[in-house]
Motif scaffolding. Sequence first.
Motif, PDB file in Angstrom:
ATOM      1  N   VAL A  93      92.060 -47.182 -48.090  1.00  0.00           N
ATOM      2  CA  VAL A  93      91.067 -48.160 -47.660  1.00  0.00           C
ATOM      3  C   VAL A  93      91.721 -49.256 -46.828  1.00  0.00           C
ATOM      4  CG1 VAL A  93      89.598 -50.037 -48.498  1.00  0.00           C
ATOM      5  CG2 VAL A  93      89.368 -47.741 -49.474  1.00  0.00           C
ATOM      6  N   LEU A  94      92.829 -49.815 -47.327  1.00  0.00           N
ATOM      7  CA  LEU A  94      93.514 -50.891 -46.605  1.00  0.00           C
ATOM      8  C   LEU A  94      94.006 -50.413 -45.247  1.00  0.00           C
ATOM      9  CD1 LEU A  94      94.499 -53.853 -46.800  1.00  0.00           C
ATOM     10  CD2 LEU A  94      96.689 -52.947 -47.611  1.00  0.00           C
ATOM     11  N   GLU A  95      94.548 -49.203 -45.188  1.00  0.00           N
ATOM     12  CA  GLU A  95      95.051 -48.669 -43.925  1.00  0.00           C
ATOM     13  C   GLU A  95      93.913 -48.414 -42.940  1.00  0.00           C
ATOM     14  OE1 GLU A  95      99.028 -46.376 -45.656  1.00  0.00           O
ATOM     15  OE2 GLU A  95      97.086 -45.356 -45.599  1.00  0.00           O
ATOM     16  N   ASN A  96      92.758 -47.982 -43.443  1.00  0.00           N
ATOM     17  CA  ASN A  96      91.590 -47.798 -42.588  1.00  0.00           C
ATOM     18  C   ASN A  96      91.142 -49.118 -41.970  1.00  0.00           C
ATOM     19  OD1 ASN A  96      89.916 -45.151 -42.240  1.00  0.00           O
ATOM     20  ND2 ASN A  96      90.834 -44.992 -44.289  1.00  0.00           N
ATOM     21  N   VAL A  97      91.160 -50.173 -42.763  1.00  0.00           N
ATOM     22  CA  VAL A  97      90.765 -51.488 -42.261  1.00  0.00           C
ATOM     23  C   VAL A  97      91.747 -51.974 -41.202  1.00  0.00           C
ATOM     24  CG1 VAL A  97      90.413 -53.919 -42.872  1.00  0.00           C
ATOM     25  CG2 VAL A  97      89.563 -52.117 -44.380  1.00  0.00           C
ATOM     26  N   GLY A  98      93.018 -51.632 -41.373  1.00  0.00           N
ATOM     27  CA  GLY A  98      94.049 -52.107 -40.455  1.00  0.00           C
ATOM     28  C   GLY A  98      94.256 -51.250 -39.223  1.00  0.00           C
ATOM     29  N   GLN A 110      95.911 -59.462 -42.554  1.00  0.00           N
ATOM     30  CA  GLN A 110      94.613 -59.514 -41.887  1.00  0.00           C
ATOM     31  C   GLN A 110      93.648 -58.508 -42.508  1.00  0.00           C
ATOM     32  OE1 GLN A 110      96.498 -60.144 -37.521  1.00  0.00           O
ATOM     33  NE2 GLN A 110      94.303 -59.807 -37.518  1.00  0.00           N
ATOM     34  N   ALA A 111      94.160 -57.317 -42.831  1.00  0.00           N
ATOM     35  CA  ALA A 111      93.328 -56.288 -43.444  1.00  0.00           C
ATOM     36  C   ALA A 111      92.876 -56.722 -44.840  1.00  0.00           C
ATOM     37  CB  ALA A 111      94.079 -54.967 -43.504  1.00  0.00           C
ATOM     38  N   LYS A 112      93.763 -57.326 -45.599  1.00  0.00           N
ATOM     39  CA  LYS A 112      93.402 -57.821 -46.933  1.00  0.00           C
ATOM     40  C   LYS A 112      92.356 -58.926 -46.838  1.00  0.00           C
ATOM     41  CE  LYS A 112      97.763 -56.786 -49.329  1.00  0.00           C
ATOM     42  NZ  LYS A 112      98.992 -57.366 -49.951  1.00  0.00           N
ATOM     43  N   TRP A 113      92.522 -59.804 -45.864  1.00  0.00           N
ATOM     44  CA  TRP A 113      91.537 -60.870 -45.644  1.00  0.00           C
ATOM     45  C   TRP A 113      90.167 -60.278 -45.352  1.00  0.00           C
ATOM     46  CZ3 TRP A 113      88.747 -61.607 -41.102  1.00  0.00           C
ATOM     47  CH2 TRP A 113      87.951 -62.756 -41.069  1.00  0.00           C
ATOM     48  N   ALA A 142      84.544 -54.337 -42.628  1.00  0.00           N
ATOM     49  CA  ALA A 142      85.830 -55.029 -42.767  1.00  0.00           C
ATOM     50  C   ALA A 142      86.770 -54.675 -41.623  1.00  0.00           C
ATOM     51  CB  ALA A 142      86.471 -54.678 -44.113  1.00  0.00           C
ATOM     52  N   ARG A 143      86.777 -53.404 -41.236  1.00  0.00           N
ATOM     53  CA  ARG A 143      87.625 -52.966 -40.113  1.00  0.00           C
ATOM     54  C   ARG A 143      87.225 -53.687 -38.825  1.00  0.00           C
ATOM     55  NH1 ARG A 143      87.253 -46.793 -39.462  1.00  0.00           N
ATOM     56  NH2 ARG A 143      85.166 -47.377 -38.778  1.00  0.00           N
ATOM     57  N   ALA A 144      85.917 -53.867 -38.636  1.00  0.00           N
ATOM     58  CA  ALA A 144      85.450 -54.595 -37.451  1.00  0.00           C
ATOM     59  C   ALA A 144      85.826 -56.071 -37.518  1.00  0.00           C
ATOM     60  CB  ALA A 144      83.939 -54.444 -37.319  1.00  0.00           C
ATOM     61  N   LEU A 145      85.828 -56.629 -38.719  1.00  0.00           N
ATOM     62  CA  LEU A 145      86.131 -58.056 -38.902  1.00  0.00           C
ATOM     63  C   LEU A 145      87.619 -58.367 -38.791  1.00  0.00           C
ATOM     64  CD1 LEU A 145      83.911 -58.920 -42.006  1.00  0.00           C
ATOM     65  CD2 LEU A 145      83.596 -59.822 -39.706  1.00  0.00           C
ATOM     66  N   ALA A 146      88.458 -57.384 -39.081  1.00  0.00           N
ATOM     67  CA  ALA A 146      89.890 -57.629 -39.266  1.00  0.00           C
ATOM     68  C   ALA A 146      90.558 -58.314 -38.082  1.00  0.00           C
ATOM     69  CB  ALA A 146      90.606 -56.314 -39.589  1.00  0.00           C
TER      70      ALA A 146
END
Length: 258
Positions: A93-98, A110-113, A142-146
Amino acid sequence: MTNLGVELEINQLEKSFGHLEVLREVDLRINPGEFIAIVGKSGCGKSTLLRHIAGLEKATTGEVKQDDILLDGLNKQARIMFQDARLLPWLTVLENVGVGLGLKKEWMEQAKWALQQVGLEERAKEWPAVLSGGQKQRIALARALASKPKLMLLDEPLGALDALTRLEMQLLIEELWLKQKFTTILVTHDMSEAIKLADRVILIENGSVKLDLRIDLPRPRTRSNPKFAKLEEELLSSVLGKQKLDLQEHRMRKVGNE
């Protein structure tokens, strides 16, 4: 930290695919931090317009300006979210966001945020396969927000969700927009959703802007508000047009024959 959105100016935008005209003389101005909903029947040109703003399509004629600069190529200030979350199953999940953050040293923070913003920080180490549909869309958000974009483009992102999850996501999107004030453009078939979220609702018909309806309702908005219902009726009347009149006439004839 509050993010000031971009200003957009669309002038005489037209797009044709061969002999098929998809957009016709579209003129539209969007203010920084404004929330715009684009509605209309299937095939009217809503998503094509969004793709031009994202820089994914090249206009046949006309132009898109962002902060007074002609948009030519991919819009680096924008992030787009689709109906399909499009998560990579081999990444956490974290890697997908990043994914969109590149090789920046601070990508993980940034991804955690971003995960915190959508309330799923505790799922960071999990795989997409174990998530529900609503959770996957939160991860996509979240990925879009990162990268802290100034322009958020939402192409029917809630269309595949159940009613309750859809309402929860509407509240989340509105909350994030109010906090960060990025310019937002939402493409939706749901008239109620458009009125609940947007400052203005733009109706596209046969590739052209038919209606630009300002939604002067206080937030948070409730569907029980009579003004909400009146705006929804006005919007539906514009969308359905002659089809609604024909339906009303059919009902009157049916009553008369009973």
